[in-house]
Structure formats: structure tokens, C-alpha cells
Design a protein around this motif. Sequence first.
Motif: not given
Length: 454
Positions: A42-59
Motif C-alpha cells: 500500500s505504501s502507507d507509512e502507517g504500517w512502516m511506523k508500526a514496524y519501526h516501533f515494534w521492531v525495537k521491542i523485538f530486538a
Amino acid sequence: MDPFILSRIQFAANISFHILFPTITIALGWVLLYFKLRYRRSSDEGWMKAYHFWVKIFALSFAFGVVSGVTMSFQFGTNWPGYMQTVGNIAGPLLAYEILTAFFLEAAFLGIMLFGFRRVSNRVHTLATLLVAFGTTVSAFWIIVLNSWMQTPDGFEMRGGKAFATDWAAIIFNPSMPYRLVHMLLASGLTVSFLISGLSALRWLLGDRSDAMGKALRTGVYLAAVLIPVQIAAGVQHGLNTLAYQPQKIAAIEANWQTRSHVPLLLFALPDEARHENRVEVAVPDGASLVLRHSAAGAVPGLDQFAGNHPPVLPLFFAFRIMAGTGMLMLLVGWTAAWMLWRRGTLTRPLALVLVPMAASGWVATLAGWYTAEIGRQPWLVSGVLKAADALGPVPAGAVATSLAAYLIVYAVLLLAYTGVILRLAVRAAREGDRQPEPGVENQPLGQPVRGSG
């Protein structure tokens, strides 16, 4: 001080702390892949922002899991040397498979997940996310294989007091492995779904109405609503498998002292192991027979069949009910939240206040389920092969007590730090907004150097 009891408490403390973090990373890797695929489509940056937030918790979860896993493995050589001496020919290769096929895969591509969005193409970054998610699942597969083999060993023979593999397929796909694997993967999915829902609800309560928060909230709530009934069904099948291969565990879970038909399903009781009876009972008539035998007249094995060779009743009885009760609460909250989001498109404040503490419900259910599985195997370390007492090493009780105290202090501090960090991330995101992700390599303007490349 009994070194055997202290060593058991120490290993239980280690594995209780350790299991919290793989329970998150196993499913969170796939949720991150979902976020990334939605962004690619979708190129919707909302999804990428969610990714960037949760990838920190994953790491962060990945790092805590690695460290706690290393300290746990040391105890095989210090506290429980008899384990590897007896079954090391099977346990050793299975642990090695986990490292070679999964851990290296996760570790190698985690850096690209965290830092590669600015340095590699979108496609390569998505592939890295897929490989890390796959690695976490493969890692879980091998660990569940080993644990299931300890519960229902197969494909081996004993020679000179040591176990030797005769059929690796039978070892890997032992009778309880498929049920445990499905149960654990679903538990991970529920842990992550409620964690995402809970932290997103916290952000909502702080006034965050961002698109990224909304996407994460809906993902968590709808995933929980779908997985919890599946987990309940899988748990019933797992229980039937346990009845077939570990009837003494079922007898202890049900606090059923005599083999009989028309066994009630105990909702609450106070098992008295010394007197072989339950002092207080709140029960559904014929319930256990109906669930386990599909007939009120079906006979359910009692503890009288396993005198002196069955697990302790009281902790097993309550651990199972904490797990089951938490699951019922998950069903109620998950479906209520899903209905609310579907009908109204947003939360209500009371529901958000419920979702926030439910962020830890997956941990509660997972620990209670793990205790049910592990305490239910006692007195055996490997069912029918090696008793826990026979694997104990010569470490003095004082040394075990000292190291146990140190472990408990460190783990308490680390758990508080972990919880504090993820709460701080959620609060900061709610107040300051999610960080704007920079474009990947393929989206950089022609001729512009890749950011971060120096």
C-alpha cells in the motif's frame, strides 16, 4: 537446605525468566513481516511506523532471550550433569540443530531488520524480516522437539545406562511433539497479540490517535480474537494426547484420587495429598469424564494407579487452572474488543483500561502452562528413563543457594528494566509521535547517497 530442591528452583527460575522472551519473538517476527508486507503493498507509512516501533521491542526481547538462554544452558553441566551423561547423545544434537539452523539465521539478519531499511532495498529488507521470523519458528521447533521427547521419549535404546538414537524421525516426531508445538506457537501468537493490544491501548489512553497506533491496535485485537478459540481447541486435543501417554499428569491435574467413571470437572478444590482427598470442591458433575472420555460413564485414571510415582498434585492442579482461567479471560476480552472495534471503530475508556493489564496475560498463561507441563513430568526428568534426582550434580547446597539468590536479584532487576523500557517507548510514541521512517535504497532520489552510508 536440600541441593536437589534448590537446584530445581534455580532451573525453574532460569527457564521462567527465559521463556518470557522467546514467547514474544516467535510470533512478533511474523507480525513484523505482516506490517512490512502491508507497507509494500500500500505504501502507507502507517504500517512502516508500526514496524519501526515494534521492531525495537523485538530486538530487546531477542537480546534478553539470548542472554538468559546461555545462563540456563550452563546448568546442564553444573547442577544436572547426569542429564547429558545419560541422554546427551540425543539432547546434544537437538540443541545443536537449534543453534545451526535457527539462531544463526536470526542473529545474521536481525541487523538488517533493525538498521537496513536505510541501506538496502525494500525487497531485501522484507526478505530479512521473513528469514528472522522463520528462524524464530525453527528455533521453537527444535526446543519443543527436545522438550516433547523428554515428556514422551521414542526412537532410542538404552545401552550401558546411556540413550542412543535408533530412529531420528521417531525422536523428532515423538507422540506429543505436534500437540506441544501447535500449543506453543499459538501461545506465542496470543502473547504478542495482547502485548500489542495492551501497549496500543495505553497509547490510546494517553491521547494518541495516530494511524500507526490504530493499525497496530486492530492487528493485535483481531489476531487475539481469532487465535484464542483455536488455542482452546488445540488445548483440548493436547489434553487427550496427554491422557494417552501421561495419564498420571491428567490424574494430578484433575486431583482425581481414584480411577472411576462419572468424574466431575473441578473448577476449584483444595487437594490434600496426605489424605488423598479434596477438602473443598466446586465442580461440574461428570465434566471430566465428558471432556476426556466423551461419556459420563468414561473412566478417568486416578492417582491410585501411580502410588509414589506421580507429580505433586497441588501445584499442578492450580497451575492448570490459572492457565485455563487466563485463556477464558482472553476469550472474553479479545472478542469484546474485536466487536467494539468492528462496530464503533474505536475503543471505550473502560475497555482500554482492561486491555492495558491484559498485555501481560500471555506471559501469565504461558508460565502457568509451562509449569503444568514440567511439574507434570515429575519425578522424571526424561519420562521412564531418567529421574530428576538421579541427574543431580555434586554442587553443595550453599553454592546453589548463593547463585540462586544472585539469579533472582538480577532477573528481578532485568524484568523491571525490560518492562520499564517498553512502557517508556509506548509513552514517548504517544506523546511525541512515531518516528518518520526514512526511505529505503530503492526509494531514494536518483543520485542521492544512501543515508547512513558515510
